[in-house]
Design a protein around this motif. Sequence first.
Motif, PDB file in Angstrom:
ATOM      1  N   UNK A 144       5.108 -15.828   4.014  1.00  0.00           N
ATOM      2  CA  UNK A 144       5.730 -15.503   5.305  1.00  0.00           C
ATOM      3  C   UNK A 144       7.054 -14.753   5.137  1.00  0.00           C
ATOM      4  N   UNK A 145       7.243 -14.171   3.960  1.00  0.00           N
ATOM      5  CA  UNK A 145       8.407 -13.312   3.738  1.00  0.00           C
ATOM      6  C   UNK A 145       7.985 -11.872   3.990  1.00  0.00           C
ATOM      7  N   UNK A 146       8.669 -11.204   4.887  1.00  0.00           N
ATOM      8  CA  UNK A 146       8.332  -9.819   5.178  1.00  0.00           C
ATOM      9  C   UNK A 146       9.598  -8.973   5.204  1.00  0.00           C
ATOM     10  N   UNK A 147       9.441  -7.718   4.904  1.00  0.00           N
ATOM     11  CA  UNK A 147      10.592  -6.822   4.864  1.00  0.00           C
ATOM     12  C   UNK A 147      11.206  -6.637   6.251  1.00  0.00           C
ATOM     13  N   UNK A 148      10.413  -6.826   7.301  1.00  0.00           N
ATOM     14  CA  UNK A 148      10.922  -6.647   8.666  1.00  0.00           C
ATOM     15  C   UNK A 148      12.027  -7.636   9.012  1.00  0.00           C
ATOM     16  N   UNK A 159       9.647   2.204   2.659  1.00  0.00           N
ATOM     17  CA  UNK A 159       9.386   2.257   1.215  1.00  0.00           C
ATOM     18  C   UNK A 159       8.634   1.015   0.742  1.00  0.00           C
ATOM     19  N   UNK A 160       8.976  -0.129   1.322  1.00  0.00           N
ATOM     20  CA  UNK A 160       8.386  -1.388   0.877  1.00  0.00           C
ATOM     21  C   UNK A 160       7.014  -1.662   1.476  1.00  0.00           C
ATOM     22  N   UNK A 161       6.652  -0.902   2.496  1.00  0.00           N
ATOM     23  CA  UNK A 161       5.401  -1.164   3.200  1.00  0.00           C
ATOM     24  C   UNK A 161       4.197  -1.103   2.272  1.00  0.00           C
ATOM     25  N   UNK A 162       4.239  -0.201   1.303  1.00  0.00           N
ATOM     26  CA  UNK A 162       3.116  -0.044   0.371  1.00  0.00           C
ATOM     27  C   UNK A 162       3.487  -0.443  -1.054  1.00  0.00           C
ATOM     28  N   UNK A 163       4.431  -1.366  -1.176  1.00  0.00           N
ATOM     29  CA  UNK A 163       4.888  -1.807  -2.498  1.00  0.00           C
ATOM     30  C   UNK A 163       3.896  -2.824  -3.067  1.00  0.00           C
ATOM     31  N   UNK A 164       3.128  -2.400  -4.059  1.00  0.00           N
ATOM     32  CA  UNK A 164       2.093  -3.273  -4.637  1.00  0.00           C
ATOM     33  C   UNK A 164       2.685  -4.397  -5.478  1.00  0.00           C
ATOM     34  N   UNK A 203      25.203 -12.174   8.572  1.00  0.00           N
ATOM     35  CA  UNK A 203      25.504 -12.931   9.783  1.00  0.00           C
ATOM     36  C   UNK A 203      24.299 -13.207  10.647  1.00  0.00           C
ATOM     37  N   UNK A 204      23.266 -12.347  10.568  1.00  0.00           N
ATOM     38  CA  UNK A 204      22.050 -12.528  11.355  1.00  0.00           C
ATOM     39  C   UNK A 204      20.863 -12.715  10.415  1.00  0.00           C
ATOM     40  N   UNK A 205      21.093 -13.521   9.372  1.00  0.00           N
ATOM     41  CA  UNK A 205      20.073 -13.791   8.358  1.00  0.00           C
ATOM     42  C   UNK A 205      18.918 -14.557   8.985  1.00  0.00           C
ATOM     43  N   UNK A 206      17.692 -14.049   8.826  1.00  0.00           N
ATOM     44  CA  UNK A 206      16.512 -14.681   9.401  1.00  0.00           C
ATOM     45  C   UNK A 206      15.669 -15.391   8.344  1.00  0.00           C
TER      46      UNK A 206
END
Length: 265
Positions: A144-148, A159-164, A203-206
């Motif tokens: 459940x970790x995503x770059x978004x 860049x990370x969307x297709x990071x294998x 400050x807005x760490x999710x």
Amino acid sequence: MWKWLAERPKGVIVAVHGAAEHHRRYRWLIEMWRCSGYHIIMGDLPGQGTSTRQRGHIDSFDEYIKEVNDWITEAGKYELPVFLLGHSMGGLIVIRSLQEKHHLLSGVILSSPCLGIVNKPNPALDLLSKGLNMITPSFRLNSKLSIDIATRNKSIRDEDENDSLYVTKVSVRWYRELVKAIEEAHTKIKDFPDVPVLLMQGGDDKIVEKMAVRSWFNRLDALEKSYKEWKGFYHEIFNEPDRDKVFNMAKHFADSHLPESEWSE
């Protein structure tokens, strides 16, 4: 591990990446440090990036600690001031490494260290993970970790969307070891050495619970420690749109803890 060497080195940065990611995501930061006169030592943690270990799995958090200790030992061979920089889980690894073994360091930089998790599993799932850890520890689940939710920087997201190499599933054992390490980072805080610390938090760490980070920092018994919360920043402060400001603060911290002759150059 890999090394990037500065032309006129004045110090060494040992950088430790976070969960799911790998060293190649730090190209910008590596070059910034190198151009600022610092050698960089970094590698991929066990089970991540180009590591040959089973992806997303460890048998013990000590595997991370041992790996980072090897990087620190290598950095010491240059006979230059050594700084540790750890992001997220990498920050937790740095903390646990120094609680277990003290090294000769000039300073520690922590970037949104994983000292608490925002989205914890519900109690039932947490209990289930304890059982699975005994029966089938290598069983993997979506991290459940995503770059978004890690950065607002669109170029990094694209860049990370297709990071294998990005790890999307982690084992039950990995999760239980992470939880254990977080607990130990808090309970063994008195074992952390008296070394200058700069802790910077989004400050807005999710992803990381910033109140847990602040609690740890407030309890840290260090003669010299600094806390900076970057308002509105997501988790990956070194990848945010205003990351130059973050780097400049980190660089100033490192520069100011060099021998006077180096700092004055």
